[in-house]
Design a protein around this motif. Structure first.
Motif, mmCIF file in Angstrom:
data_model
loop_
_atom_site.group_PDB
_atom_site.id
_atom_site.type_symbol
_atom_site.label_atom_id
_atom_site.label_comp_id
_atom_site.label_asym_id
_atom_site.label_seq_id
_atom_site.Cartn_x
_atom_site.Cartn_y
_atom_site.Cartn_z
ATOM 1 N N LEU A 230 4.410 10.432 -6.574
ATOM 2 C CA LEU A 230 5.415 10.789 -7.577
ATOM 3 C C LEU A 230 4.743 11.152 -8.893
ATOM 4 N N ARG A 231 3.656 10.430 -9.210
ATOM 5 C CA ARG A 231 2.938 10.752 -10.436
ATOM 6 C C ARG A 231 2.316 12.145 -10.338
ATOM 7 N N LEU B 136 3.217 5.990 -2.686
ATOM 8 C CA LEU B 136 4.431 6.673 -3.153
ATOM 9 C C LEU B 136 4.385 6.881 -4.660
ATOM 10 N N GLU B 137 3.930 5.848 -5.364
ATOM 11 C CA GLU B 137 3.838 5.947 -6.818
ATOM 12 C C GLU B 137 2.848 7.034 -7.216
ATOM 13 N N GLN B 138 1.704 7.034 -6.489
ATOM 14 C CA GLN B 138 0.671 8.038 -6.750
ATOM 15 C C GLN B 138 1.222 9.448 -6.536
ATOM 16 N N ASN C 157 0.825 -1.199 0.000
ATOM 17 C CA ASN C 157 0.000 0.000 0.000
ATOM 18 C C ASN C 157 0.867 1.260 0.000
ATOM 19 N N LEU D 47 3.886 1.586 -1.092
ATOM 20 C CA LEU D 47 4.501 1.768 -2.413
ATOM 21 C C LEU D 47 3.517 2.391 -3.385
ATOM 22 N N ARG D 48 2.243 1.971 -3.269
ATOM 23 C CA ARG D 48 1.248 2.505 -4.181
ATOM 24 C C ARG D 48 1.039 4.000 -3.931
ATOM 25 N N TYR E 131 -2.145 17.485 -3.063
ATOM 26 C CA TYR E 131 -2.100 16.033 -3.312
ATOM 27 C C TYR E 131 -3.247 15.345 -2.585
#
Lengths: 247, 152
Positions: A12-13, A8-10, A3, A5-6, A208
């Motif tokens: 960064l996007r 974090l990806e969100q 979760n 990581l997800r 964000y």
């Protein structure tokens, strides 16, 4: 773990989209002015009141301590040192996080839920350029100015406490600021540099949280809470890191 | 329309306020380049300045009149050259004045104190104060005392 990581990806996007939106950036003055009004003018009263009382309390406590050592003439120096460098940027950051950060998150979250952001996309308008950047830019511009206001009012509050209430000589109060170890280029300006970072951090975090709001009315509540928590904690952490680098 | 104009006005005055506070703060605080107000610098050579730091105060009769700017070693004599700034250009210091390193209280910070002389000539910018008293180092004092009592 997955979760995290997800998220974090969100995130960064989100940052990526924010940066990419710069190429569509055409600053609309009217948008900008209303955002400056929301972030700056409407926080000014809160900042001034906090500065007044923090300055008074600081002067009050330092007066007692310094009186014991017979070094009252150093009062303004002590107050200015503590306030200009650390307390004023941090407290301003926290107040802005509470006042503006929550507003931004809730506003963006509401827009997202009402599918206004999606309809902007339908019109072919980049929501990052149109909605996010004016808000972020307003925070970046406004926070250092609020810090300046905080500095000035808190030192005047200390002056009021020492000179008006306790009969200290006004000249004795002001002289150590000029000839002591308070430097404009170091103490005041570095506080402003910090404030720029704080403003950026608060803006990014709040936007964000708003942009990736969860469904339902509890989603908005959660987003604005998260925005305030993340920005406040971030301000305190950033403050330490920046102090290490600057001084 | 009215609301819009009011918003423009308030944002504009916010910036004007910010700018004026900026100049106000720069006027009440010191500048790093402290050549303003005609402050002038003097030098003094000491055998020992232990504990003296940059920005330490310079006093005459206990009144702060300046601060230490720079402390360097003089290669030939291994003595310490201290550069100090006197804030007030109107404050003239006689050429035969004595300057010493003193301590605030027993364990306090070190400062310089100038005892004015009686000469009619005054020190000018960049001049050196020739009569100096070095810092009293407690350890040296103790070791002298020990020697003194050791002899008995």
């Amino acid at each position: 773990m997955f979760n995290l990581l997800r998220v974090l990806e969100q995130f960064l996007r989100f940052i990526g989209c924010l940066l990419l939106a710069l190429q569509y950036g055409r600053l609309l003055p009217r948008q900008m002015i209303s955002q400056l009004h929301i972030a700056g003018v409407s926080s000014l009263v809160l900042i001034c009141i906090s500065a007044l009382f923090i300055g008074l309390v600081f002067a009050f406590q330092m007066y007692i301590v310094l009186e014991g050592f017979g070094s009252l003439p150093q009062l303004s120096q002590v107050v200015a040192f503590g306030l200009f460098r650390e307390l004023s940027p941090v407290v301003t950051g926290l107040l802005v996080a509470g006042r503006v950060g929550s507003t931004l998150a809730a506003e963006l979250g509401q827009m997202k839920q009402a599918e206004q952001i999606d309809s902007l996309l339908m019109w072919g308008i980049n929501s990052y350029a149109y909605l996010m950047w004016p808000r972020l830019l307003a925070l970046l511009i406004v926070t250092p100015i609020l810090v300046l206001a905080f500095d000035a009012i808190s030192i005047y509050a200390a002056w009021f406490y020492a000179v008006t209430l306790h009969g200290m000589e006004s000249q004795i109060f002001w002289t150590p600021l000029v000839f002591g170890s308070i430097y404009f280029e170091v103490d005041v300006l570095y506080g402003m540099y910090k404030a720029v970072f704080f403003g950026g951090w608060i803006g990014v975090m709040s936007l964000y949280q708003g942009a990736f709001v969860e469904r339902g009315s509890s989603g908005i509540a959660k987003a604005s809470t998260q925005a305030v928590v993340l920005s406040s904690a971030g301000v305190l952490m950033l403050d330490y890191v920046l102090s290490q680098f600057l001084y | 329309m009215f609301k819009k104009r009011w918003m423009d006005l308030s944002v504009g005055s916010f910036f004007i306020l910010g700018l004026s506070v900026f100049f106000f703060l720069s006027s009440i605080t010191g500048q790093v380049s402290d050549e303003k107000l005609g402050a002038y610098q003097l030098r003094a050579r000491f055998d020992d300045v232990s504990g003296l730091v940059n920005r330490a105060l310079v006093r005459i009769s206990g009144v702060t009149v300046g601060q230490v700017n720079d402390i360097v070693i003089v290669p030939d004599t291994y003595s310490a050259m201290v550069t100090l700034t006197i804030f007030d250009p109107k404050l003239k210091i006689p050429a035969d004045s004595t300057i010493g390193v003193y301590t605030e209280g027993i364990l306090g910070s070190k400062y310089l104190s100038i005892m004015p002389g009686f000469s009619d000539t005054f020190l000018r910018k960049g001049d050196e104060i020739l009569r100096t008293n070095s810092a009293v180092v407690l350890e040296n004092l103790f070791s002298k005392l020990l020697l003194f009592f050791g002899d008995k």
